[in-house]
Design a protein around this motif. Sequence first.
Motif, PDB file in Angstrom:
ATOM      1  N   GLN A  53       0.842  -1.185   0.000  1.00 20.58           N
ATOM      2  CA  GLN A  53       0.000   0.000   0.000  1.00 20.58           C
ATOM      3  C   GLN A  53       0.886   1.246   0.000  1.00 20.58           C
ATOM      4  O   GLN A  53       1.894   1.297   0.708  1.00 20.58           O
ATOM      5  CB  GLN A  53      -0.886  -0.005   1.242  1.00 20.58           C
ATOM      6  CG  GLN A  53      -1.871   1.152   1.327  1.00 20.58           C
ATOM      7  CD  GLN A  53      -2.621   1.151   2.648  1.00 20.58           C
ATOM      8  OE1 GLN A  53      -2.116   0.668   3.653  1.00 20.58           O
ATOM      9  NE2 GLN A  53      -3.829   1.677   2.650  1.00 20.58           N
ATOM     10  N   ALA A  59      -4.543   7.240  -1.049  1.00 21.45           N
ATOM     11  CA  ALA A  59      -3.819   5.987  -0.895  1.00 21.45           C
ATOM     12  C   ALA A  59      -4.087   5.100  -2.104  1.00 21.45           C
ATOM     13  O   ALA A  59      -5.098   5.243  -2.791  1.00 21.45           O
ATOM     14  CB  ALA A  59      -4.234   5.268   0.380  1.00 21.45           C
ATOM     15  N   GLY A 110      -4.142   0.968  -2.940  1.00 22.95           N
ATOM     16  CA  GLY A 110      -4.099  -0.368  -2.358  1.00 22.95           C
ATOM     17  C   GLY A 110      -3.256  -1.332  -3.161  1.00 22.95           C
ATOM     18  O   GLY A 110      -2.795  -1.020  -4.268  1.00 22.95           O
ATOM     19  N   ARG A 111      -3.084  -2.549  -2.619  1.00 26.17           N
ATOM     20  CA  ARG A 111      -2.241  -3.549  -3.276  1.00 26.17           C
ATOM     21  C   ARG A 111      -2.811  -3.989  -4.622  1.00 26.17           C
ATOM     22  O   ARG A 111      -2.064  -4.299  -5.547  1.00 26.17           O
ATOM     23  CB  ARG A 111      -2.092  -4.783  -2.375  1.00 26.17           C
ATOM     24  CG  ARG A 111      -1.229  -4.581  -1.153  1.00 26.17           C
ATOM     25  CD  ARG A 111      -0.747  -5.918  -0.613  1.00 26.17           C
ATOM     26  NE  ARG A 111      -1.812  -6.884  -0.484  1.00 26.17           N
ATOM     27  CZ  ARG A 111      -2.527  -7.066   0.618  1.00 26.17           C
ATOM     28  NH1 ARG A 111      -2.297  -6.319   1.671  1.00 26.17           N
ATOM     29  NH2 ARG A 111      -3.473  -7.981   0.662  1.00 26.17           N
ATOM     30  N   LEU A 135      -9.431   8.243   1.492  1.00 26.86           N
ATOM     31  CA  LEU A 135      -9.157   7.356   2.611  1.00 26.86           C
ATOM     32  C   LEU A 135     -10.433   6.896   3.308  1.00 26.86           C
ATOM     33  O   LEU A 135     -11.401   7.645   3.416  1.00 26.86           O
ATOM     34  CB  LEU A 135      -8.249   8.074   3.602  1.00 26.86           C
ATOM     35  CG  LEU A 135      -7.015   8.735   2.973  1.00 26.86           C
ATOM     36  CD1 LEU A 135      -6.326   9.633   3.980  1.00 26.86           C
ATOM     37  CD2 LEU A 135      -6.064   7.691   2.427  1.00 26.86           C
ATOM     38  N   ASN A 185     -15.951   1.201   3.862  1.00 31.88           N
ATOM     39  CA  ASN A 185     -15.244   1.155   2.584  1.00 31.88           C
ATOM     40  C   ASN A 185     -15.928   0.286   1.534  1.00 31.88           C
ATOM     41  O   ASN A 185     -15.310  -0.062   0.532  1.00 31.88           O
ATOM     42  CB  ASN A 185     -13.805   0.665   2.790  1.00 31.88           C
ATOM     43  CG  ASN A 185     -13.735  -0.756   3.333  1.00 31.88           C
ATOM     44  OD1 ASN A 185     -14.722  -1.476   3.370  1.00 31.88           O
ATOM     45  ND2 ASN A 185     -12.550  -1.168   3.767  1.00 31.88           N
ATOM     46  N   ASN A 227      -7.808   1.932   5.326  1.00 35.17           N
ATOM     47  CA  ASN A 227      -8.196   0.714   4.639  1.00 35.17           C
ATOM     48  C   ASN A 227      -9.321   1.018   3.662  1.00 35.17           C
ATOM     49  O   ASN A 227     -10.465   1.198   4.056  1.00 35.17           O
ATOM     50  CB  ASN A 227      -8.630  -0.335   5.663  1.00 35.17           C
ATOM     51  CG  ASN A 227      -9.111  -1.623   5.037  1.00 35.17           C
ATOM     52  OD1 ASN A 227      -8.992  -1.840   3.841  1.00 35.17           O
ATOM     53  ND2 ASN A 227      -9.685  -2.495   5.854  1.00 35.17           N
ATOM     54  N   GLN A 228      -8.971   1.070   2.375  1.00 32.40           N
ATOM     55  CA  GLN A 228      -9.966   1.343   1.331  1.00 32.40           C
ATOM     56  C   GLN A 228     -10.649   0.069   0.836  1.00 32.40           C
ATOM     57  O   GLN A 228     -11.483   0.114  -0.051  1.00 32.40           O
ATOM     58  CB  GLN A 228      -9.309   2.054   0.146  1.00 32.40           C
ATOM     59  CG  GLN A 228      -8.921   3.496   0.430  1.00 32.40           C
ATOM     60  CD  GLN A 228      -7.814   3.593   1.468  1.00 32.40           C
ATOM     61  OE1 GLN A 228      -8.027   4.136   2.551  1.00 32.40           O
ATOM     62  NE2 GLN A 228      -6.642   3.055   1.151  1.00 32.40           N
ATOM     63  N   SER A 280      -4.319  -3.447   2.178  1.00 34.41           N
ATOM     64  CA  SER A 280      -3.752  -2.394   3.015  1.00 34.41           C
ATOM     65  C   SER A 280      -2.802  -2.989   4.038  1.00 34.41           C
ATOM     66  O   SER A 280      -2.757  -4.206   4.247  1.00 34.41           O
ATOM     67  CB  SER A 280      -4.867  -1.620   3.721  1.00 34.41           C
ATOM     68  OG  SER A 280      -5.657  -2.500   4.509  1.00 34.41           O
ATOM     69  N   SER A 281      -2.042  -2.121   4.685  1.00 32.89           N
ATOM     70  CA  SER A 281      -1.074  -2.538   5.699  1.00 32.89           C
ATOM     71  C   SER A 281      -1.348  -1.790   6.996  1.00 32.89           C
ATOM     72  O   SER A 281      -1.744  -0.627   6.978  1.00 32.89           O
ATOM     73  CB  SER A 281       0.358  -2.247   5.232  1.00 32.89           C
ATOM     74  OG  SER A 281       0.650  -2.888   4.011  1.00 32.89           O
TER      75      SER A 281
END
Length: 296
Positions: A4, A29, A31-32, A40, A46, A174-175, A179-180
């Motif tokens: 992230q 942000a 995400g992966r 955010l 989310n 966390n979208q 996320s981390s």
Amino acid sequence: MLPQTFQGGQITTNDIKDLTLIGGQIEHAKGRNSSNNEQLSIAGANSRGASFRDSNKFIYGGGDYKITKDLTAQYYYGNLEDFYKQHFLGLTHNWAIGPGVLKSDLRYFNSRDDGANGHDSTYFTTGNYSGVAGGKGKVDNNLYSGLFLYSVAGHTFGGGYQVSNGSSDFPWLNQGDGSSAYIITDMQIQKFARAGERTWQARYSYDFAKLGAPGLTAGVVYLRGDNIDTVTAKGAVAGSGRSEWERDLTVAYVVPEGPLKNLGFTWKNAMWRNDIPSQRDQDENRLIVSYSIPLL
């Protein structure tokens, strides 16, 4: 597959001896499993579509103070506008014991609601709210954790414990697309930070340079969390005292010299099992190829 990442600005200063101060603001942000920079949010708010709730302002600040060369104390504050405010205290220590070194890492998070999250259900987060429809409510969490690692002759042995208290799950940016979180239980598949959850972990890793194979490393981590309660969409108890466990295995090799120096290969295998209502077991393999280029 990718970590992230965030979009914003940060200022760091080391002007005071043994003290590092950091402050900044994040606005977006990625995400992966996303190619877009997004505003955010947190778990519970989310969900994709018209019900998605977000913010474009996460401010944070704090510092690390080296009490001694082996002991560091940390304090940070973060605020995601209209979702939560969070205080963090940390303490890390390295202690030479016999031929090895024991590293201790203690962390505490205090998280509470902010703005709309305190009264607007569309901004609520996930958690265990007895009698509340969907198991959602305002942010209310205290998270305590400790991780201890002893390294000697290429071996690293570790153990840790984490407690997540309060009415909500632990909140973080966390979208919903990978996320981390800065917690000792952020694993390949799960975070182990549900409301009320108690988690212990054991880990081991080895650096094969001690056996004449520099660049080759391997490790395994096992975690088990229990005391998990969940509710249904109507607020009835869905599961009480449920549990989950995860086993992560990693093998990595980085070419140490020659024309392919810094070329790396990593295999990560994870297995997650649980008896939580509406959750399915997961198995996952990742193969990562990396290459580091020194610029200076």
